[in-house]
Design a protein around this motif. Structure first.
Motif, mmCIF file in Angstrom:
data_model
loop_
_atom_site.group_PDB
_atom_site.id
_atom_site.type_symbol
_atom_site.label_atom_id
_atom_site.label_comp_id
_atom_site.label_asym_id
_atom_site.label_seq_id
_atom_site.Cartn_x
_atom_site.Cartn_y
_atom_site.Cartn_z
ATOM 1 N N LYS A 32 0.842 -1.185 0.000
ATOM 2 C CA LYS A 32 0.000 0.000 0.000
ATOM 3 C C LYS A 32 0.884 1.244 0.000
ATOM 4 N N LEU A 33 0.596 2.161 -0.898
ATOM 5 C CA LEU A 33 1.404 3.350 -1.065
ATOM 6 C C LEU A 33 0.718 4.537 -0.391
ATOM 7 N N ARG A 34 0.019 5.381 -1.143
ATOM 8 C CA ARG A 34 -0.705 6.502 -0.556
ATOM 9 C C ARG A 34 -1.860 6.884 -1.473
ATOM 10 N N ASN A 35 -2.826 7.642 -0.903
ATOM 11 C CA ASN A 35 -4.005 8.089 -1.654
ATOM 12 C C ASN A 35 -4.730 6.919 -2.322
ATOM 13 N N ASN A 36 -4.902 5.815 -1.578
ATOM 14 C CA ASN A 36 -5.638 4.641 -2.064
ATOM 15 C C ASN A 36 -4.980 3.972 -3.270
ATOM 16 N N ILE A 37 -3.679 4.119 -3.391
ATOM 17 C CA ILE A 37 -2.923 3.461 -4.454
ATOM 18 C C ILE A 37 -2.069 2.363 -3.837
ATOM 19 N N SER A 38 -2.118 1.198 -4.467
ATOM 20 C CA SER A 38 -1.293 0.062 -4.049
ATOM 21 C C SER A 38 -0.577 -0.490 -5.262
ATOM 22 N N VAL A 39 0.418 -1.354 -5.024
ATOM 23 C CA VAL A 39 1.077 -2.062 -6.111
ATOM 24 C C VAL A 39 1.080 -3.541 -5.767
ATOM 25 N N LEU A 40 0.744 -4.358 -6.775
ATOM 26 C CA LEU A 40 0.680 -5.805 -6.624
ATOM 27 C C LEU A 40 1.856 -6.430 -7.361
ATOM 28 N N GLU A 41 2.570 -7.310 -6.671
ATOM 29 C CA GLU A 41 3.730 -7.991 -7.241
ATOM 30 C C GLU A 41 3.457 -9.486 -7.298
ATOM 31 N N GLY A 42 3.792 -10.112 -8.430
ATOM 32 C CA GLY A 42 3.701 -11.556 -8.484
ATOM 33 C C GLY A 42 3.088 -12.123 -9.747
ATOM 34 N N SER A 43 2.526 -11.277 -10.622
ATOM 35 C CA SER A 43 1.968 -11.755 -11.885
ATOM 36 C C SER A 43 2.551 -10.926 -13.016
ATOM 37 N N GLY A 44 3.668 -11.351 -13.563
ATOM 38 C CA GLY A 44 4.283 -10.586 -14.633
ATOM 39 C C GLY A 44 4.789 -9.260 -14.115
ATOM 40 N N GLY A 45 4.397 -8.154 -14.805
ATOM 41 C CA GLY A 45 4.854 -6.835 -14.379
ATOM 42 C C GLY A 45 4.143 -6.367 -13.118
ATOM 43 N N ASN A 46 4.744 -5.383 -12.459
ATOM 44 C CA ASN A 46 4.146 -4.805 -11.257
ATOM 45 C C ASN A 46 2.869 -4.044 -11.627
ATOM 46 N N ILE A 47 1.793 -4.301 -10.889
ATOM 47 C CA ILE A 47 0.461 -3.777 -11.194
ATOM 48 C C ILE A 47 0.084 -2.725 -10.156
ATOM 49 N N ALA A 48 -0.233 -1.501 -10.607
ATOM 50 C CA ALA A 48 -0.747 -0.478 -9.699
ATOM 51 C C ALA A 48 -2.262 -0.560 -9.648
ATOM 52 N N VAL A 49 -2.822 -0.260 -8.484
ATOM 53 C CA VAL A 49 -4.279 -0.277 -8.293
ATOM 54 C C VAL A 49 -4.688 0.981 -7.541
ATOM 55 N N LEU A 50 -5.637 1.717 -8.105
ATOM 56 C CA LEU A 50 -6.280 2.844 -7.430
ATOM 57 C C LEU A 50 -7.700 2.427 -7.088
ATOM 58 N N THR A 51 -8.090 2.552 -5.830
ATOM 59 C CA THR A 51 -9.435 2.174 -5.406
ATOM 60 C C THR A 51 -10.269 3.420 -5.103
ATOM 61 N N GLY A 52 -11.597 3.250 -5.129
ATOM 62 C CA GLY A 52 -12.495 4.344 -4.806
ATOM 63 C C GLY A 52 -13.885 4.092 -5.340
ATOM 64 N N PRO A 53 -14.811 5.028 -5.086
ATOM 65 C CA PRO A 53 -16.230 4.807 -5.424
ATOM 66 C C PRO A 53 -16.506 4.702 -6.920
ATOM 67 N N ASP A 54 -15.614 5.189 -7.760
ATOM 68 C CA ASP A 54 -15.804 5.076 -9.210
ATOM 69 C C ASP A 54 -15.348 3.728 -9.755
ATOM 70 N N GLY A 55 -14.878 2.854 -8.886
ATOM 71 C CA GLY A 55 -14.374 1.557 -9.308
ATOM 72 C C GLY A 55 -12.859 1.543 -9.356
ATOM 73 N N LYS A 56 -12.303 0.354 -9.390
ATOM 74 C CA LYS A 56 -10.845 0.213 -9.368
ATOM 75 C C LYS A 56 -10.232 0.545 -10.732
ATOM 76 N N LEU A 57 -9.092 1.207 -10.684
ATOM 77 C CA LEU A 57 -8.259 1.433 -11.861
ATOM 78 C C LEU A 57 -6.996 0.608 -11.700
ATOM 79 N N LEU A 58 -6.663 -0.207 -12.710
ATOM 80 C CA LEU A 58 -5.430 -0.990 -12.714
ATOM 81 C C LEU A 58 -4.480 -0.451 -13.766
ATOM 82 N N VAL A 59 -3.204 -0.438 -13.442
ATOM 83 C CA VAL A 59 -2.158 -0.180 -14.422
ATOM 84 C C VAL A 59 -1.433 -1.499 -14.648
ATOM 85 N N ASP A 60 -1.683 -2.097 -15.787
ATOM 86 C CA ASP A 60 -1.212 -3.401 -16.257
ATOM 87 C C ASP A 60 -2.048 -4.543 -15.693
ATOM 88 N N ALA A 61 -2.056 -5.636 -16.485
ATOM 89 C CA ALA A 61 -3.019 -6.711 -16.255
ATOM 90 C C ALA A 61 -2.402 -8.014 -15.808
#
Length: 322
Positions: A59-88
């Protein structure tokens, strides 16, 4: 912000972009026929590994996290508009990724950005689109994903993705939008790691995802088959350094997933030094194998040469572009 303690690089950090390094590390520079056979095995290995590899969340800041373990590192922004992912990530990681996403909140996936076309960053497009994601990418990412795409350094052909897995929205230079109260700025580098790379800046959070233009603590792969080059990688590093502040959290495509400007500067300086070393050898008339034997990466191998892109393979990549 102090970065969380990160694990050492392991098999679960293995990615398709590293195929060439894997057979360079194990068997030397192979003939095209040998490389094709080896690549087929390594692609299967990557998929098999991704099917069971755990996902680690930072977990980083401002509801942004990074997920490690499936190919490239994936950023995730959460919130009421739904999740935004950077890379799949890789498609077979869906169970682990789905669990990790659910643990970040109950919102559905709404948006997905592909930083470039490579398998380990876009293979999950289909299931994420089915889950509700609108896919955004550079126009060259859509172009490469729409056809059989050959990577010469692996002597391997990647099949086109289905229509549902292709980016629905593409851009040429820059694209901005807002979601969950966050201003998102996408910017095309020009040819770098490939000819389809983009950066993703979360403005208010001061978090920058730079995709595979930065491999944190490891030598990168450069895909000359789709427009990459050593000079383009250096230019992208300069652009990233210009965009980052001293306290910007930088998410690399591979390597330790939470980084900073100082580590990025070290990566950029390594690229320049090795390009110059290899370029001088090539100007002297050295063949590719002679350049490898001269060990032009030696000053950096202890830090950057301990993963699947080994010093010899990286030297060959640089030699191709100088």
């Amino acid at each position: 912000m102090r970065s969380p303690k990160l694990p050492s690089m392991s098999r679960r950090g293995f990615c398709l972009c590293c195929v060439g390094g894997a057979f360079a590390a194990t068997t030397g520079w192979l003939t095209p026929r040998q490389a094709y056979a080896e690549a087929r095995g390594i692609v299967s290995l990557i998929k098999d590994s991704a099917a069971t590899s755990p996902i680690t969340t930072y977990k980083l800041r401002n509801n942004i996290s990074v997920l490690e373990g499936s190919g490239g590192n994936i950023a995730v922004l959460t919130g009421p508009d739904g999740k935004l992912l950077v890379d799949a990530g890789i498609g077979v990681s869906r169970p682990q990724l789905g669990k990790a996403l659910a643990e970040l909140g109950s919102e559905p996936v709404a948006h997905l950005i592909n930083t470039h076309w490579h398998f380990d960053h876009a293979d999950g497009n289909e299931w994420l689109h089915a889950a509700g994601a609108k896919i955004i990418a550079h126009e060259n990412t859509r172009k490469h994903l729409s056809v059989v795409q050959r990577v010469e350094d692996w002597d391997y052909n990647f099949l086109a993705l289905s229509a549902s897995a292709l980016p629905a929205e593409v851009f040429a230079k820059e694209h901005q939008f807002k979601i969950n109260g966050a201003s998102i700025a996408l910017k095309y580098y020009g040819p770098a790691h490939t000819d389809s790379d983009v950066s993703v800046m979360f403005d208010e959070a001061n978090v920058l995802h730079v995709g595979d233009t930065f491999w944190n603590g490891i030598y990168p792969f450069i895909d000359y088959s789709t427009g990459g080059s050593i000079d383009g990688m250096i230019a992208a590093s300069d652009a990233n350094l210009a965009a980052a502040k001293s306290d910007t959290i930088i998410i690399p495509g591979h390597g330790k997933p939470v980084s900073n400007k100082a580590e990025l500067q070290g990566f950029r300086d390594m690229l320049v030094a090795i390009r110059d070393n290899v370029g001088n050898l090539k100007k002297q008339g050295k063949t590719r194998d002679e350049a490898v034997a001269a060990k032009p990466t030696a000053a950096f191998d202890a830090k950057f040469g301990q993963f699947v892109i080994d010093p010899g393979f990286f030297t060959r990549l640089v030699y191709e572009g100088v």
